[in-house]
Write a protein that holds these residues in place. Structure first.
Motif, PDB file in Angstrom:
ATOM      1  N   THR A   1       7.436  15.443  -1.079  1.00  0.00           N
ATOM      2  CA  THR A   1       8.847  14.532  -0.729  1.00  0.00           C
ATOM      3  C   THR A   1       8.210  13.202  -0.426  1.00  0.00           C
ATOM      4  O   THR A   1       6.742  13.120   0.004  1.00  0.00           O
ATOM      5  CB  THR A   1       9.349  15.169   0.411  1.00  0.00           C
ATOM      6  N   ILE A   2       8.951  12.169  -0.299  1.00  0.00           N
ATOM      7  CA  ILE A   2       8.521  11.175   0.196  1.00  0.00           C
ATOM      8  C   ILE A   2       8.000  10.993   1.819  1.00  0.00           C
ATOM      9  O   ILE A   2       7.152  10.413   2.297  1.00  0.00           O
ATOM     10  CB  ILE A   2       9.674   9.977   0.209  1.00  0.00           C
ATOM     11  N   ASP A   3       8.596  11.816   2.545  1.00  0.00           N
ATOM     12  CA  ASP A   3       8.248  11.946   3.972  1.00  0.00           C
ATOM     13  C   ASP A   3       6.664  12.406   3.994  1.00  0.00           C
ATOM     14  O   ASP A   3       6.079  12.128   4.745  1.00  0.00           O
ATOM     15  CB  ASP A   3       9.021  12.837   4.607  1.00  0.00           C
TER      16      ASP A   3
ATOM     17  N   ALA B   1       3.482  10.675   5.420  1.00  0.00           N
ATOM     18  CA  ALA B   1       2.526  11.330   6.393  1.00  0.00           C
ATOM     19  C   ALA B   1       1.090  11.314   5.933  1.00  0.00           C
ATOM     20  O   ALA B   1       0.082  11.114   6.645  1.00  0.00           O
ATOM     21  CB  ALA B   1       2.950  12.904   6.515  1.00  0.00           C
ATOM     22  N   ARG B   2       0.662  11.676   4.599  1.00  0.00           N
ATOM     23  CA  ARG B   2      -0.475  11.746   3.911  1.00  0.00           C
ATOM     24  C   ARG B   2      -1.171  10.472   3.957  1.00  0.00           C
ATOM     25  O   ARG B   2      -2.281  10.307   4.366  1.00  0.00           O
ATOM     26  CB  ARG B   2      -0.354  12.402   2.621  1.00  0.00           C
ATOM     27  N   TRP B   3      -0.457   9.331   3.570  1.00  0.00           N
ATOM     28  CA  TRP B   3      -0.966   8.129   3.585  1.00  0.00           C
ATOM     29  C   TRP B   3      -1.252   7.562   4.980  1.00  0.00           C
ATOM     30  O   TRP B   3      -2.219   7.079   5.205  1.00  0.00           O
ATOM     31  CB  TRP B   3       0.213   7.234   2.805  1.00  0.00           C
ATOM     32  N   PHE B   4      -0.547   7.934   5.938  1.00  0.00           N
ATOM     33  CA  PHE B   4      -0.609   7.600   7.396  1.00  0.00           C
ATOM     34  C   PHE B   4      -1.985   7.950   7.955  1.00  0.00           C
ATOM     35  O   PHE B   4      -2.683   7.204   8.605  1.00  0.00           O
ATOM     36  CB  PHE B   4       0.457   7.857   8.001  1.00  0.00           C
ATOM     37  N   VAL B   5      -2.270   9.178   7.508  1.00  0.00           N
ATOM     38  CA  VAL B   5      -3.475   9.804   7.968  1.00  0.00           C
ATOM     39  C   VAL B   5      -4.587   9.257   7.461  1.00  0.00           C
ATOM     40  O   VAL B   5      -5.539   8.797   7.988  1.00  0.00           O
ATOM     41  CB  VAL B   5      -3.502  11.287   7.628  1.00  0.00           C
ATOM     42  N   MET B   6      -4.514   8.859   6.113  1.00  0.00           N
ATOM     43  CA  MET B   6      -5.584   7.982   5.384  1.00  0.00           C
ATOM     44  C   MET B   6      -5.762   6.665   6.217  1.00  0.00           C
ATOM     45  O   MET B   6      -6.858   6.210   6.381  1.00  0.00           O
ATOM     46  CB  MET B   6      -5.226   7.814   3.975  1.00  0.00           C
ATOM     47  N   LEU B   7      -4.637   6.159   6.526  1.00  0.00           N
ATOM     48  CA  LEU B   7      -4.855   4.693   7.076  1.00  0.00           C
ATOM     49  C   LEU B   7      -5.293   4.813   8.265  1.00  0.00           C
ATOM     50  O   LEU B   7      -6.087   3.795   8.752  1.00  0.00           O
ATOM     51  CB  LEU B   7      -3.362   4.149   7.145  1.00  0.00           C
ATOM     52  N   ILE B   8      -5.094   5.715   9.217  1.00  0.00           N
ATOM     53  CA  ILE B   8      -5.630   5.957  10.752  1.00  0.00           C
ATOM     54  C   ILE B   8      -6.708   6.584  10.887  1.00  0.00           C
ATOM     55  O   ILE B   8      -7.643   6.048  11.532  1.00  0.00           O
ATOM     56  CB  ILE B   8      -4.373   6.465  11.383  1.00  0.00           C
ATOM     57  N   ALA B   9      -6.933   7.944  10.278  1.00  0.00           N
ATOM     58  CA  ALA B   9      -7.936   8.569  10.427  1.00  0.00           C
ATOM     59  C   ALA B   9      -9.204   8.403   9.487  1.00  0.00           C
ATOM     60  O   ALA B   9     -10.342   8.974   9.733  1.00  0.00           O
ATOM     61  CB  ALA B   9      -7.776   9.856  10.798  1.00  0.00           C
TER      62      ALA B   9
ATOM     63  N   SER C   1       0.931  -1.127   0.162  1.00  0.00           N
ATOM     64  CA  SER C   1       0.023   0.041   0.068  1.00  0.00           C
ATOM     65  C   SER C   1       0.918   1.215   0.022  1.00  0.00           C
ATOM     66  O   SER C   1       0.822   2.225  -0.765  1.00  0.00           O
ATOM     67  CB  SER C   1      -0.834  -0.002   1.161  1.00  0.00           C
ATOM     68  N   TRP C   2       1.940   1.159   0.953  1.00  0.00           N
ATOM     69  CA  TRP C   2       2.644   2.639   1.033  1.00  0.00           C
ATOM     70  C   TRP C   2       3.632   2.771  -0.444  1.00  0.00           C
ATOM     71  O   TRP C   2       3.686   3.848  -0.908  1.00  0.00           O
ATOM     72  CB  TRP C   2       3.748   2.213   2.138  1.00  0.00           C
ATOM     73  N   CYS C   3       4.136   1.531  -1.123  1.00  0.00           N
ATOM     74  CA  CYS C   3       4.557   1.510  -2.289  1.00  0.00           C
ATOM     75  C   CYS C   3       3.678   2.122  -3.486  1.00  0.00           C
ATOM     76  O   CYS C   3       4.059   3.237  -4.154  1.00  0.00           O
ATOM     77  CB  CYS C   3       4.886   0.313  -2.800  1.00  0.00           C
ATOM     78  N   TYR C   4       2.387   1.913  -3.175  1.00  0.00           N
ATOM     79  CA  TYR C   4       1.470   2.482  -4.463  1.00  0.00           C
ATOM     80  C   TYR C   4       1.150   3.970  -4.088  1.00  0.00           C
ATOM     81  O   TYR C   4       1.191   4.955  -4.880  1.00  0.00           O
ATOM     82  CB  TYR C   4       0.080   1.774  -4.398  1.00  0.00           C
ATOM     83  N   TYR C   5       0.716   4.329  -2.900  1.00  0.00           N
ATOM     84  CA  TYR C   5       0.653   5.760  -2.509  1.00  0.00           C
ATOM     85  C   TYR C   5       1.742   6.587  -2.298  1.00  0.00           C
ATOM     86  O   TYR C   5       1.567   7.815  -2.348  1.00  0.00           O
ATOM     87  CB  TYR C   5      -0.338   5.771  -1.202  1.00  0.00           C
ATOM     88  N   VAL C   6       2.961   6.048  -1.913  1.00  0.00           N
ATOM     89  CA  VAL C   6       3.944   6.912  -1.512  1.00  0.00           C
ATOM     90  C   VAL C   6       5.300   6.747  -2.545  1.00  0.00           C
ATOM     91  O   VAL C   6       5.766   7.612  -3.320  1.00  0.00           O
ATOM     92  CB  VAL C   6       4.638   6.771  -0.169  1.00  0.00           C
TER      93      VAL C   6
END
Length: 222
Positions: free
Chosen positions: A144-146, A150-158, A109-114
């Protein structure tokens, strides 16, 4: 007497009106900031474009991550489909192996979105690439990748309904911490998704919750 008062009122109003015209002309003559141009572009393309891009990304992200969970079970059981992670446990697979599968799914998932938006198409997943959209920082610089992580993580968690892989992470939480914690997270995810949708649709810059937290903007690159 009434006519005289009317003339005086007109005279009083004229300077203010002239000042307003001059101020508007000055504002119009000033060079537009990058943010002003961004908002103009955002309002130039239909919101449906972003929604369609999201649908494409959701499907692609789901295929990339669900396959990690579904295929091993399919081959292991001779063609059966997996419904939940509990199916693995009932089939005799140990918990550490199940956790490993979910971690691999998260990586895909991270590979696709980031990784794709930073290594294949700058600022673009497949959906955004097809829709002519691009993710950038609010100052116009490349994301940036960072930032995209962070954008992907917010979608994942919230914003849990936005990502298919989140369901497996939530199932792990349910198995480890109990249904009470899982139910609370589900409520947070639904609320976060609704808030994000309202932000994207109603705000002037159409920035969703994950964009605001990560400091990104999605705009048309056409």
């Amino acid at each position: 007497m009434a006519k005289k008062r009317k003339k005086q009122q007109v005279r009083k109003q004229q300077p203010a009106a002239k000042r307003q015209v001059v101020e508007e002309a000055e504002v119009a003559s000033q060079p537009k900031t990058w943010g002003d141009r961004m908002v103009e572009q955002l309002n130039a393309w239909p919101l449906m474009t972003r929604i369609l891009a999201f649908i494409i990304d959701f499907i692609c992200g789901a295929v990339a991550t669900v396959a990690v969970i579904a295929l091993p079970y399919y081959f292991m059981t001779g063609g059966k489909t997996v419904s939940t992670l509990s199916d693995y446990l009932e089939a005799g697979v140990s918990m550490p192996v199940v956790v490993l599968l979910v971690l691999v799914a998260l990586f895909f998932s991270w590979c696709y979105y980031v990784l794709i938006p930073t290594r294949v198409w700058p600022g673009q997943t497949l959906g955004k690439h097809l829709g002519g959209l691009e993710m950038v920082m609010t100052d116009g610089s490349a994301a940036t990748i960072d930032t995209l992580t962070a954008r992907w993580f917010v979608m994942l968690i919230a914003e849990t309904p936005f990502m298919a892989v989140t369901s497996y992470v939530m199932q792990l939480v349910g198995l480890a911490a109990g249904n009470t914690v899982l139910s609370a997270w589900q409520m947070v995810g639904i609320a976060g998704s609704l808030i994000s949708l309202v932000m994207m649709i109603r705000s002037k810059d159409h920035r969703a919750l994950h964009d605001r937290v990560a400091g990104t903007w999605v705009y048309s690159d056409n």
